[in-house]
Scaffold this motif. Structure first.
Motif, PDB file in Angstrom:
ATOM      1  N   GLN A 267      67.001  23.375  69.242  1.00 36.48           N
ATOM      2  CA  GLN A 267      67.515  24.731  69.407  1.00 36.48           C
ATOM      3  C   GLN A 267      68.767  24.739  70.271  1.00 36.48           C
ATOM      4  OE1 GLN A 267      65.068  28.643  70.037  1.00 36.48           O
ATOM      5  NE2 GLN A 267      65.260  27.582  71.985  1.00 36.48           N
ATOM      6  N   ALA A 268      68.755  23.987  71.359  1.00 35.92           N
ATOM      7  CA  ALA A 268      69.929  23.935  72.230  1.00 35.92           C
ATOM      8  C   ALA A 268      71.129  23.377  71.487  1.00 35.92           C
ATOM      9  CB  ALA A 268      69.622  23.090  73.463  1.00 35.92           C
ATOM     10  N   ALA A 269      70.917  22.313  70.708  1.00 38.71           N
ATOM     11  CA  ALA A 269      72.027  21.711  69.965  1.00 38.71           C
ATOM     12  C   ALA A 269      72.536  22.641  68.877  1.00 38.71           C
ATOM     13  CB  ALA A 269      71.575  20.384  69.364  1.00 38.71           C
ATOM     14  N   LEU A 270      71.640  23.306  68.156  1.00 41.73           N
ATOM     15  CA  LEU A 270      72.050  24.195  67.063  1.00 41.73           C
ATOM     16  C   LEU A 270      72.845  25.385  67.585  1.00 41.73           C
ATOM     17  CD1 LEU A 270      68.750  24.142  64.962  1.00 41.73           C
ATOM     18  CD2 LEU A 270      70.975  23.235  64.231  1.00 41.73           C
ATOM     19  N   LEU A 271      72.359  26.008  68.656  1.00 40.94           N
ATOM     20  CA  LEU A 271      73.057  27.175  69.183  1.00 40.94           C
ATOM     21  C   LEU A 271      74.426  26.792  69.731  1.00 40.94           C
ATOM     22  CD1 LEU A 271      70.092  29.033  70.924  1.00 40.94           C
ATOM     23  CD2 LEU A 271      71.133  29.507  68.693  1.00 40.94           C
ATOM     24  N   SER A 272      74.527  25.598  70.290  1.00 43.43           N
ATOM     25  CA  SER A 272      75.830  25.131  70.761  1.00 43.43           C
ATOM     26  C   SER A 272      76.784  24.920  69.590  1.00 43.43           C
ATOM     27  CB  SER A 272      75.659  23.831  71.549  1.00 43.43           C
ATOM     28  OG  SER A 272      76.906  23.304  71.932  1.00 43.43           O
ATOM     29  N   LEU A 273      76.290  24.329  68.501  1.00 43.36           N
ATOM     30  CA  LEU A 273      77.137  24.096  67.330  1.00 43.36           C
ATOM     31  C   LEU A 273      77.616  25.401  66.713  1.00 43.36           C
ATOM     32  CD1 LEU A 273      75.263  21.164  65.548  1.00 43.36           C
ATOM     33  CD2 LEU A 273      77.494  21.075  66.647  1.00 43.36           C
ATOM     34  N   GLU A 274      76.789  26.438  66.818  1.00 50.45           N
ATOM     35  CA  GLU A 274      77.148  27.730  66.227  1.00 50.45           C
ATOM     36  C   GLU A 274      77.811  28.650  67.240  1.00 50.45           C
ATOM     37  OE1 GLU A 274      74.269  28.952  62.916  1.00 50.45           O
ATOM     38  OE2 GLU A 274      72.988  27.814  64.276  1.00 50.45           O
ATOM     39  N   SER A 275      78.195  28.094  68.385  1.00 52.85           N
ATOM     40  CA  SER A 275      78.967  28.808  69.422  1.00 52.85           C
ATOM     41  C   SER A 275      78.253  30.063  69.904  1.00 52.85           C
ATOM     42  CB  SER A 275      80.360  29.163  68.885  1.00 52.85           C
ATOM     43  OG  SER A 275      81.056  27.993  68.504  1.00 52.85           O
ATOM     44  N   VAL A 276      76.924  29.985  70.032  1.00 50.53           N
ATOM     45  CA  VAL A 276      76.146  31.094  70.570  1.00 50.53           C
ATOM     46  C   VAL A 276      76.103  30.946  72.094  1.00 50.53           C
ATOM     47  CG1 VAL A 276      73.891  32.221  70.625  1.00 50.53           C
ATOM     48  CG2 VAL A 276      74.770  31.261  68.483  1.00 50.53           C
ATOM     49  N   ALA A 277      76.506  31.982  72.804  1.00 47.43           N
ATOM     50  CA  ALA A 277      76.488  31.933  74.269  1.00 47.43           C
ATOM     51  C   ALA A 277      75.043  31.890  74.759  1.00 47.43           C
ATOM     52  CB  ALA A 277      77.200  33.148  74.844  1.00 47.43           C
ATOM     53  N   CYS A 278      74.692  30.882  75.537  1.00 53.53           N
ATOM     54  CA  CYS A 278      73.313  30.673  75.969  1.00 53.53           C
ATOM     55  C   CYS A 278      73.249  30.447  77.474  1.00 53.53           C
ATOM     56  CB  CYS A 278      72.705  29.458  75.263  1.00 53.53           C
ATOM     57  SG  CYS A 278      72.437  29.691  73.493  1.00 53.53           S
ATOM     58  N   GLY A 279      72.094  30.722  78.004  1.00 53.88           N
ATOM     59  CA  GLY A 279      71.767  30.305  79.347  1.00 53.88           C
ATOM     60  C   GLY A 279      70.732  29.198  79.279  1.00 53.88           C
ATOM     61  N   GLY A 316      56.737  16.416  83.541  1.00 50.41           N
ATOM     62  CA  GLY A 316      56.217  17.765  83.355  1.00 50.41           C
ATOM     63  C   GLY A 316      57.293  18.803  83.136  1.00 50.41           C
ATOM     64  N   ARG A 317      58.494  18.395  82.696  1.00 45.86           N
ATOM     65  CA  ARG A 317      59.614  19.314  82.582  1.00 45.86           C
ATOM     66  C   ARG A 317      60.008  19.554  81.133  1.00 45.86           C
ATOM     67  NH1 ARG A 317      63.588  16.875  87.373  1.00 45.86           N
ATOM     68  NH2 ARG A 317      62.155  17.269  89.103  1.00 45.86           N
ATOM     69  N   ALA A 318      60.547  20.737  80.898  1.00 42.11           N
ATOM     70  CA  ALA A 318      61.120  21.094  79.599  1.00 42.11           C
ATOM     71  C   ALA A 318      62.384  21.891  79.840  1.00 42.11           C
ATOM     72  CB  ALA A 318      60.139  21.913  78.771  1.00 42.11           C
ATOM     73  N   GLN A 319      63.429  21.590  79.083  1.00 38.73           N
ATOM     74  CA  GLN A 319      64.713  22.281  79.215  1.00 38.73           C
ATOM     75  C   GLN A 319      64.832  23.300  78.090  1.00 38.73           C
ATOM     76  OE1 GLN A 319      66.712  21.262  81.722  1.00 38.73           O
ATOM     77  NE2 GLN A 319      68.603  22.405  81.367  1.00 38.73           N
ATOM     78  N   ILE A 320      65.182  24.546  78.447  1.00 38.42           N
ATOM     79  CA  ILE A 320      65.264  25.634  77.478  1.00 38.42           C
ATOM     80  C   ILE A 320      66.682  26.183  77.466  1.00 38.42           C
ATOM     81  CG2 ILE A 320      64.452  27.971  76.943  1.00 38.42           C
ATOM     82  CD1 ILE A 320      61.784  27.150  78.264  1.00 38.42           C
ATOM     83  N   SER A 321      67.217  26.381  76.270  1.00 44.78           N
ATOM     84  CA  SER A 321      68.541  26.979  76.109  1.00 44.78           C
ATOM     85  C   SER A 321      68.430  28.114  75.108  1.00 44.78           C
ATOM     86  CB  SER A 321      69.539  25.921  75.622  1.00 44.78           C
ATOM     87  OG  SER A 321      70.818  26.477  75.470  1.00 44.78           O
ATOM     88  N   LEU A 322      68.721  29.362  75.559  1.00 47.40           N
ATOM     89  CA  LEU A 322      68.587  30.551  74.724  1.00 47.40           C
ATOM     90  C   LEU A 322      69.636  31.579  75.148  1.00 47.40           C
ATOM     91  CD1 LEU A 322      64.710  31.059  74.694  1.00 47.40           C
ATOM     92  CD2 LEU A 322      66.124  30.641  72.677  1.00 47.40           C
TER      93      LEU A 322
END
Length: 839
Positions: A267-279, A316-322
């Motif tokens: 999801q993080a890679a796809l949104l970056s490729l589609e130039s979606v502004a994410c936090g 125990g970590r997960a990185q989220i980009s949305l």
């Protein structure tokens, strides 16, 4: 980009193969294309689904490893039994960080027509970006040119794929634009909710893939049969409908194929490729004492719509980009209550991680030992008792340790998280061991102890237990880890098992060594010859191996039964081997090869070289089944050993459902001689079983042997042993394949003959014969099942054992078959007579 352009120049010249032997060393900076061989093999990707062989093209960057299959047609480049023509296909893909290929194949331009890539050219072999082109050249029969370029660049987590289709004919060409993405059956698949991509994710294998169309979106059609995956159409042109390409015109489209550990990374890679502004936000999952919880499943939702999921890493970590906003975060971990909480995704990157606190895990601490107090491989089954509590789901039916409600262990000791509640625990190691039954109450945040000793109560000295037919994911039609297969075998008490994967020779010994199972299990190199063009399936072992070559040097399939069996027999300079007929059609093989209802002798070469046939079924239960058909063939004079195999494609109660008890000079698996197994099977020194251990003797004659009885009198000694979860209630002697009413003993009619100890039957049975006859003994538990030890709550069939024949010569002229077809195949056997081919 997807577009139709008219009037483009046509590139019709053939593309020559380029030798890549002089490439820069694989350690050079930047992306590279290397040809895989002995010197570069260490760079090949890892993972369960790796299909690469020598000659394939490896595209590697700082982030991605991708393998494109060689386009050579001699020998024909196969993937596996489900991907027979792999030429030019993208067969392996993984990130370098994960090094975990789980992709079966990406098939560019295979949206509705057959495209065969028979040429390859390295356009750019090293640098910031590399490019490999595969080509389907235009011909008179197929007047279209297809070029597909694979492009890989540093700093990018994907492969870009460009395809160009040129119409070289004077007529319009209808073309369905599309690709196929093939993945294992454990992958969940669908359109990514926040992207124009189609993605697939297997949480058990911790691997995910996505296809991003550079223009437009997708239409999807699930592939049929056992071809797990999806056919992808592109909505930009007709929503997947055929597109008309004018004469002299071309059609192009491009897409990007991404690999990641899970949907969160995708999801993080796809949104970056589609130039979606994410936090971005980091989630830390831990228990109340602050200990990290690796492998917890993290799922994100918004307004009840599931967006993505993934697993926490070793910390125990997960990185989220949305996109910035409010989301619901749910974390699940077996043995702990689920936790849900609201999550705020800020613009930019969060400074401190979001902590999710879970309860400490609940479960069991299991320690199983053998009678010597040492380690022992076994199977542990958890059956929920608490109302409303389901059996635990520890994993899919293809992995090594946790398989649905089973836990396999190579040592007998493990910790297993479970939801709190009451369970019945069944601990077993095949039918030579008494099963152990325990009841355990799992309390929240505690691990309950489970102790057991497995005792081998059935005396099988002088024989070993063997399964001669099983599969791993290398076969292509299932997803079983090789370590899972060998552990399943050892945990069920199987002592000998050759590898018999479809299409290729697969060494199982490395998996045995990895799990330290050499004391318990012996293997051999073999193959099920069953690829494209094969009308039948045969197993053969032992075979020589050529690692990383086509099929690892396996025997190619093809032709009718005569052609294939003859090829197998003569392979490797007529080396000694067993040729076994799998799930056989004996009517065609021995009587009527063209199925016209008239006797034509069957396949004569096959009759000469086939020495074993899968024959396990109850000959007392049906007029026509594997066993009765086999006995009808034996009645025609063919010395054909009946064998019992699982042909299993799963690890969920896979091995152990059937087995062969084969006479052997040693009881230690590591000392088993492979050629001794071949010779003992050929000699018929085999008893088939689903659990009961059946011994049959007539004086010094064993199953498979000849016996002289000039007076027609034979005394059969029949003995049956059973562990505490197996039982029989009938013993029947078959004379020339037919039940003799005088030799039918049941627990109801002869209760004294069926005691309740380990020895369930031990009798001398007098047999009087008027002529030559072969004798087979059947021991069965009619109306009984093998549940729950074998097959779980639904059971695993009926306890059954069937011996191979003892051949009795009464007239002194050597054993002669009586030609009785047992009422099968009307007219065929009568016309055949006794027509056995002598070897």
């Amino acid at each position: 980009m997807l577009r139709l352009r008219v009037g483009s120049p046509l590139h019709l010249s053939c593309l020559a193969f380029l030798s890549l032997c002089a490439l820069l060393p694989v350690t050079a900076p930047g992306a590279q294309i290397v040809r895989l061989d002995a010197g570069t093999w260490s760079c090949a990707p890892g993972g369960r689904e790796v299909d690469a062989i020598y000659g394939d093209y490896l595209l590697r960057s700082d982030q991605i490893l991708a393998v494109v299959a060689d386009t050579a047609s001699e020998p024909f480049r196969m993937g596996n039994t489900m991907q027979p023509d792999a030429r030019g296909m993208l067969m392996d893909l993984t990130t370098r960080a994960n090094n975990n290929d789980q992709l079966q194949a990406f098939l560019p331009a295979k949206g509705g027509q057959e495209v065969t890539y028979s040429q390859a050219e390295v356009i750019t072999r090293t640098g910031p970006e590399v490019r490999l082109r595969v080509t389907h050249p235009a011909t008179e029969a197929e007047p279209f040119l297809v070029e597909t370029d694979y492009v890989l660049a540093d700093n990018q987590p994907f492969v870009t794929i460009f395809t160009r289709v040129c119409n070289t004919s004077p007529k319009p060409l209808n073309w369905r634009v599309g690709d196929k993405l093939r993945t294992e059956g454990n992958f969940g698949q669908g359109l990514a909710p926040l992207s124009r991509a189609y993605w697939a994710y297997d949480k058990w294998a911790q691997a995910a893939y996505a296809v991003l169309a550079d223009e437009g979106t997708f239409t999807t059609t699930p592939t049929t049969g056992r071809e797990n995956g999806m056919s992808l159409g592109y909505t930009r042109l007709g929503s997947g409908s055929p597109v008309t390409i004018a004469p002299g015109a071309e059609l192009t489209w491009s897409r990007r194929l991404l690999a990641a550990r899970d949907q969160l990374q995708l999801q993080a890679a796809l949104l970056s490729l589609e130039s979606v502004a994410c936090g971005t936000c980091q989630v830390q999952v831990q228990d109340r004492l602050g200990a990290p919880i690796p492998g917890a499943q993290v799922t994100l939702r918004q307004a009840e719509r599931q967006l993505a999921s993934g697993a926490t890493d070793s910390r125990g970590r997960a990185q989220i980009s949305l996109p910035p906003g409010q989301y619901t975060l749910t974390v699940t971990s077996l043995g702990r209550p689920d936790v849900s909480q609201e999550l705020e995704i800020p613009a930019g990157a969060s400074v401190s991680p979001t902590v999710v606190q879970m309860a400490r895990a609940a479960g069991v601490e299991v320690q199983v030992v053998g009678e010597d107090g040492g380690e022992i491989p076994c199977k542990v089954q958890f059956l929920a008792v608490t109302p409303g509590l389901s059996d635990p789901e520890l994993g899919p039916g293809c992995v090594t340790f946790g398989v649905k409600n089973l836990r396999y262990t190579e040592t007998g000791s493990f910790r297993q998280a479970l939801p709190p509640g009451a369970y019945n625990v069944v601990i077993s190691r095949g039918p030579e061991y008494d099963a152990v039954y325990r009841h355990v109450q799992v309390v929240a945040e505690q691990f309950a102890p489970v102790w057991a000793t497995l005792r081998r109560v059935v005396d099988t000295r002088g024989v070993i237990a063997a399964d001669l037919h099983g599969h791993t994911s290398e076969s292509g039609d299932n997803f079983v880890e090789t370590t899972g297969r060998v552990l399943n075998l050892a945990a069920e008490g199987i002592e000998f098992a050759p590898s018999t994967d479809h299409v290729r020779i697969v060494p199982w010994q490395p998996a045995i060594d990895q799990l330290h199972l050499g004391r318990w299990l012996k293997t051999a190199l073999g193959e099920e010859i069953s690829g494209p063009g094969a009308q039948t399936h045969e197993n053969a072992f032992p075979l020589p191996i050529k690692l990383h070559s086509q099929a690892n040097g396996g025997i190619p399939a093809g032709g009718d039964l005569d052609a294939q069996v003859s090829r197998i027999y003569h392979w490797n300079h007529d080396s000694e081997k067993l040729v076994q007929f799998n799930h056989p059609d004996l009517r065609r093989a021995y009587f009527d090869k063209d199925s016209d209802g008239k006797f034509d002798g069957g396949f004569r070469e096959a009759q000469r070289y086939l020495k074993a046939v899968e024959a396990m079924s109850n000959p007392l239960a049906a007029k026509s089944n594997f066993a009765s058909n086999w006995l009808a063939v034996v009645n025609q004079g063919f010395r054909l050993t009946g064998v019992a195999n699982t042909d299993t494609h799963t690890t969920f109660h896979g091995n152990g459902l059937q087995r062969n008890y084969i006479e052997c000079s040693t009881d230690e698996p590591r000392r088993i001689g492979i050629l001794e197994m071949v010779r003992q099977v050929k000699a018929g020194h085999v008893v088939m079983s689903t659990g009961p251990y059946l011994e049959v003797r007539a004086g010094t004659a064993h199953p498979g042997d000849d016996l002289s009885a000039p007076d027609g009198k034979v005394r059969l000694h029949v003995r049956v042993q059973c562990a505490n979860w197996v039982d029989i209630n009938r013993v029947q002697v078959l004379v020339n394949g037919r039940p003799d009413p005088a030799l039918n003993l049941t627990r109801r009619t002869h209760p004294q003959a069926f005691p309740r100890g380990v020895v369930r039957f031990d009798q001398d049975l007098p047999v009087t014969l008027s002529g030559d006859a072969h004798l087979v003994v059947v021991a069965v538990g009619e109306g009984l099942t093998l549940a729950p030890v074998m097959g779980g709550r639904k059971g695993g069939g009926v306890p059954l054992a069937v011996s191979n024949p003892i051949y009795v010569d009464v007239d002194g002229g050597g054993f002669k078959a009586n030609g009785d077809a047992l009422g099968l195949w009307k007219g065929l056997a009568a016309a055949a007579g006794a027509t056995a081919v002598e070897d």
